[in-house]
Design an enzyme around this catalytic site. Structure first.
Site, PDB file in Angstrom:
ATOM      1  CE  LYS A  13       1.369  -4.640   1.390  1.00 37.51           C
ATOM      2  NZ  LYS A  13       2.212  -5.137   2.518  1.00 37.51           N
ATOM      3  NE  ARG A  88       6.312  -1.912  -0.779  1.00 40.82           N
ATOM      4  CZ  ARG A  88       5.882  -3.227  -1.160  1.00 40.82           C
ATOM      5  NH1 ARG A  88       5.318  -3.508  -2.128  1.00 40.82           N
ATOM      6  NH2 ARG A  88       6.064  -4.083  -0.171  1.00 40.82           N
ATOM      7  NE  ARG A 127       5.702 -12.911   3.770  1.00 43.52           N
ATOM      8  CZ  ARG A 127       5.639 -11.878   3.278  1.00 43.52           C
ATOM      9  NH1 ARG A 127       4.212 -11.290   2.968  1.00 43.52           N
ATOM     10  NH2 ARG A 127       6.393 -10.804   3.110  1.00 43.52           N
ATOM     11  NE  ARG A 160       8.903 -12.468  -0.019  1.00 42.14           N
ATOM     12  CZ  ARG A 160       7.949 -11.607  -0.068  1.00 42.14           C
ATOM     13  NH1 ARG A 160       6.675 -11.939  -0.202  1.00 42.14           N
ATOM     14  NH2 ARG A 160       8.365 -10.271   0.136  1.00 42.14           N
ATOM     15  NE  ARG A 171      10.329  -6.730   2.753  1.00 43.32           N
ATOM     16  CZ  ARG A 171       9.586  -7.946   3.092  1.00 43.32           C
ATOM     17  NH1 ARG A 171       9.947  -9.054   3.696  1.00 43.32           N
ATOM     18  NH2 ARG A 171       8.464  -8.080   2.352  1.00 43.32           N
TER      19      ARG A 171
END
Ligand code: ADP
Ligand code: ADP
Ligand code: ZN
Length: 213
Positions: A13, A88, A127, A160, A171
């Site tokens: 996204k 969300r 990531r 992260r 998540r």
């Protein structure tokens, strides 16, 4: 042009939202980036949000909605925006809807970037994020020019805390329970468009621009 990006954490996204923002000259608004900036600056909001983020949980709607409504009320949003990571939950979507209705306005498209869970877990481990400017890379697919250093601002890239495998699992569960129902919500409004998020980022973007142009 007002766009919402939907998709699991790690679906791409943010990557696509930045490209859309650049091509169509609208601001890219990421609630996750806003929370991370607050954490970095040690604000009250940041400290509150961190408690949830570290566990892979959603920050409560009251807090999140306020931040988002304040942000989209700013002058640079007059010509539209691309929302990345908001809404969300169904209540968040309803608040946004009502706020827009009062202005006689509406969202144009909700773009669903579709990536299966198996791909997500692999993607998140790779990531790398710049906590200074919000840029995002992937160690295999979208590497920075110099390993561990942000191309855009020269600061250090990090994994992260919430991208560690244990938290990614939470998540994804949260996504399926609380966020996925939004796909139906926007489908019913007739503004949902789904793109295959497993292909190269340039091809994902081509599918999105075909919708928006
Ligand atoms: P990703 O890009 O991996 O999906 P984000 O940067 O969008 O992650 O969000 C990171 C975290 O910030 C989320 O896991 C959640 O804790 C919090 N967050 C971001 N946006 C929202 C939102 N709209 N509602 C509730 N929590 C949010
Ligand atoms: P989200 O904002 O949905 O959480 P990101 O845009 O941060 O997702 O992308 C998650 C990870 O996957 C990042 O490391 C990013 O560089 C990488 N990525 C994004 N799009 C693609 C793609 N089409 N193919 C492979 N990797 C991608
Ligand atoms: Zn940077």
């Amino acid at each position: 042009m007002k766009i919402i990006m939907l998709g699991a954490p790690g679906a791409g996204k943010g990557t696509q939202a930045k490209m859309i923002a650049e091509k169509y000259s609208v601001p890219h608004i990421s609630t996750g980036d806003i929370f991370r900036a607050n954490i970095k600056n040690g604000t009250q909001l940041g400290m509150e949000a961190k408690k949830y983020m570290d566990q892979g949980l959603l920050v409560p709607d009251e807090l999140t909605v306020k931040i988002l409504l304040d942000r989209v009320a700013k002058e640079d949003c007059a010509g539209g925006y691309v929302l990345d990571g908001f809404p969300r939950t169904i209540p968040q979507a309803q608040v946004l809807d009502n706020a827009l209705k009062e202005l006689d306005d509406q969202i144009d498209f909700a773009i669903n970037v579709d990536v299966p869970d198996e791909n997500i877990v692999r993607r998140m481990g790779g990531r790398r994020a710049c906590l200074s400017c919000g840029a995002t890379y992937h160690i295999e697919h979208i590497p920075s020019k110099k390993e561990g250093v942000c191309d855009a601002c020269g600061k250090e890239l990090v994994l992260r805390d919430d991208d560690k495998p244990e938290t990614v699992k939470n998540r994804l569960d949260v996504y399926h329970q609380q966020t996925q129902p939004l796909i139906d919500f926007y489908e019913k409004k007739g503004i949902l468009r789904t793109v295959d998020g497993t292909v190269d980022m340039k091809d994902v973007f081509a599918a999105i621009t075909a919708i928006l142009d």
